[in-house]
Write a protein that holds these residues in place. Structure first.
Motif, PDB file in Angstrom:
ATOM      1  N   ALA A  98       0.808  -1.219   0.000  1.00  0.00           N
ATOM      2  CA  ALA A  98       0.000   0.000   0.000  1.00  0.00           C
ATOM      3  C   ALA A  98       0.842   1.270   0.000  1.00  0.00           C
ATOM      4  O   ALA A  98       0.346   2.347  -0.311  1.00  0.00           O
ATOM      5  CB  ALA A  98      -0.952   0.010   1.197  1.00  0.00           C
ATOM      6  N   ALA A  99       2.112   1.146   0.352  1.00  0.00           N
ATOM      7  CA  ALA A  99       2.999   2.312   0.355  1.00  0.00           C
ATOM      8  C   ALA A  99       3.864   2.386  -0.900  1.00  0.00           C
ATOM      9  O   ALA A  99       4.648   3.329  -1.052  1.00  0.00           O
ATOM     10  CB  ALA A  99       3.909   2.270   1.587  1.00  0.00           C
ATOM     11  N   GLU A 100       3.717   1.403  -1.824  1.00  0.00           N
ATOM     12  CA  GLU A 100       4.646   1.319  -2.954  1.00  0.00           C
ATOM     13  C   GLU A 100       3.914   0.942  -4.238  1.00  0.00           C
ATOM     14  O   GLU A 100       3.826  -0.229  -4.604  1.00  0.00           O
ATOM     15  CB  GLU A 100       5.732   0.267  -2.656  1.00  0.00           C
ATOM     16  N   GLU A 101       3.410   1.936  -4.965  1.00  0.00           N
ATOM     17  CA  GLU A 101       2.696   1.635  -6.203  1.00  0.00           C
ATOM     18  C   GLU A 101       3.635   1.041  -7.263  1.00  0.00           C
ATOM     19  O   GLU A 101       3.273   0.095  -7.965  1.00  0.00           O
ATOM     20  CB  GLU A 101       2.024   2.889  -6.762  1.00  0.00           C
ATOM     21  N   ARG A 102       4.856   1.586  -7.368  1.00  0.00           N
ATOM     22  CA  ARG A 102       5.789   1.064  -8.369  1.00  0.00           C
ATOM     23  C   ARG A 102       6.103  -0.406  -8.101  1.00  0.00           C
ATOM     24  O   ARG A 102       6.153  -1.224  -9.028  1.00  0.00           O
ATOM     25  CB  ARG A 102       7.075   1.885  -8.378  1.00  0.00           C
ATOM     26  N   LEU A 103       6.312  -0.752  -6.831  1.00  0.00           N
ATOM     27  CA  LEU A 103       6.572  -2.145  -6.473  1.00  0.00           C
ATOM     28  C   LEU A 103       5.367  -3.013  -6.802  1.00  0.00           C
ATOM     29  O   LEU A 103       5.514  -4.121  -7.349  1.00  0.00           O
ATOM     30  CB  LEU A 103       6.907  -2.248  -4.986  1.00  0.00           C
ATOM     31  N   THR A 104       4.179  -2.545  -6.463  1.00  0.00           N
ATOM     32  CA  THR A 104       2.963  -3.309  -6.740  1.00  0.00           C
ATOM     33  C   THR A 104       2.851  -3.634  -8.216  1.00  0.00           C
ATOM     34  O   THR A 104       2.620  -4.784  -8.606  1.00  0.00           O
ATOM     35  CB  THR A 104       1.724  -2.522  -6.280  1.00  0.00           C
ATOM     36  N   ARG A 105       3.029  -2.632  -9.050  1.00  0.00           N
ATOM     37  CA  ARG A 105       2.919  -2.838 -10.500  1.00  0.00           C
ATOM     38  C   ARG A 105       4.047  -3.735 -11.013  1.00  0.00           C
ATOM     39  O   ARG A 105       3.854  -4.555 -11.919  1.00  0.00           O
ATOM     40  CB  ARG A 105       2.904  -1.503 -11.219  1.00  0.00           C
ATOM     41  N   GLY A 106       5.234  -3.597 -10.434  1.00  0.00           N
ATOM     42  CA  GLY A 106       6.351  -4.447 -10.838  1.00  0.00           C
ATOM     43  C   GLY A 106       6.097  -5.907 -10.524  1.00  0.00           C
ATOM     44  O   GLY A 106       6.411  -6.796 -11.336  1.00  0.00           O
TER      45      GLY A 106
END
Length: 372
Positions: A98-106
């Motif tokens: 929830a704190a990391e959109e780039r990580l989520t998408r990756g």
């Protein structure tokens, strides 16, 4: 199953996902374990200790990631690690998406199955794999806050317990969960004047009974929070909304009401932080000052006490690691509804509703994926 344990590469992260004892348990069950050279060094575990336990130890990190079916880590994968993930591979670690959109998408793009320690549940409604590190972080928060109060760190020059004839520091802990209770317990033990704010009356009742009134318990409202801001020398942010971004409880405007040189320690920073002025820091440069208020916002606090943290984490994760290795992710999660709650990403699909809401992404349930 082939299990890979890479060395953590996040700034000043010294923990390792598996102790030599954990390796022995896996090898005894017929599994193959590959450990990156130096992975356990920061926690006091030598390469030879892993070899003696039956692991293969190598400095070829690309080969380790490419061959392993299950990757065990501590912290969320960094960009170069996300790039190594592949379809059909399982990652088991803390994610805090929830704190990391780039990580989520990756992770979605990787096609891998990603299971988060911090969203696995138990029969009591707790988070059993988050709890050990929450205990460590809560206790460390007081150490960090006490240090931050020193004049050389930008603080007001206050000794947390005071001395005879001089009042102790006023410490407010926002949130009475695992982090909050451990922080309050440490502050009380050091002789501080301690208050816990929480919105759960049953939880406040438990804490009041447990500490026999030696810690003040206050129901959290806008009014009581504002009073705490004005009166406290040290505030610990220990708010958790499982899997979701932390609410911003103290705004920048409220800093003007705080005592100059007081300290904010944001233990919720890996979920985005619960103070508006919080930004992630590292153990290399752990604190900064905004409007005269010291902020400590290290996102991997337990990494500083890697030996203790690694042992506590492995004690908690080992049953789940064994289940993954013995059964594979699909069977292990099908048989255990609490383990199933840890599934965040699978084959390009997001399964955590709070993360989907935060970033506007479509979500499917873990049950739907398991039935497919």
């Amino acid at each position: 199953m082939h299990i890979g344990v890479p060395k953590e590469i996040k700034n000043h992260e010294y923990r390792v996902a598996l102790t030599p004892g954990g390796v022995r348990e896996l090898v005894a069950r017929g599994h193959r374990v590959s450990v990156q050279t130096g992975a356990g060094g920061g926690a006091g575990y030598s390469d030879d200790a892993y070899r003696d336990a039956g692991a293969e130890v190598s400095d070829d990190i690309e080969a380790l990631w490419a061959a392993a079916e299950l990757i065990l880590k501590v912290k969320e994968p960094q960009a170069e690690e996300v790039a190594r993930l592949r379809s059909g591979q399982t990652l088991f670690t803390y994610l805090h998406l929830a704190a990391e959109e780039r990580l989520t998408r990756g992770l979605l793009d990787s096609g891998a199955t990603c299971i988060a320690y911090e969203t696995i549940t138990d029969d009591q409604g707790g988070l059993p794999l988050l709890a050990p590190m929450s205990r460590v972080a809560g206790r460390m928060a007081i150490q960090a806050g006490a240090h931050g109060l020193e004049k050389a760190q930008g603080g007001a020059g206050i000794l947390l317990p005071g001395v005879p004839g001089v009042a102790p520091a006023k410490v407010t802990v926002i949130g009475g969960g695992v982090v909050g209770e451990n922080a309050a317990r440490m502050a009380l033990g050091l002789g501080a004047d301690v208050t816990i704010l929480d919105k759960s009356l049953p939880r406040l009742e438990v804490l009041d009974h447990r500490y026999q009134g030696s810690i003040r318990t206050v129901y959290s409202t806008t009014e009581t929070l504002e009073a705490a801001v004005r009166e406290s020398d040290l505030i610990i942010g220990a708010v958790l909304v499982p899997g979701a971004a932390a609410p911003k409880l103290i705004t920048r405007a409220m800093l003007a009401e705080m005592k100059p040189g007081s300290v904010l320690v944001d233990v919720a920073i890996d979920q985005g932080g619960c103070f508006e002025t919080s930004k992630p820091t590292t153990h290399a440069e752990p604190s900064y000052v905004v409007d005269g208020i010291v902020h400590y916002c290290v996102a991997n606090m337990p990494g500083a006490v890697a030996r203790t943290s690694t042992q506590a984490l492995t004690n908690a994760t080992q049953p789940f690691v064994l289940a993954l290795a013995d059964k594979g992710w699909k069977k292990a999660l099908t048989e255990d509804v609490h383990f199933r709650a840890g599934l965040n990403v699978h084959a390009g699909k997001l399964t955590h509703a709070a993360v989907g809401e935060t970033f506007g992404l479509d979500v499917v349930t873990a049950e739907q994926l398991l039935q497919a």
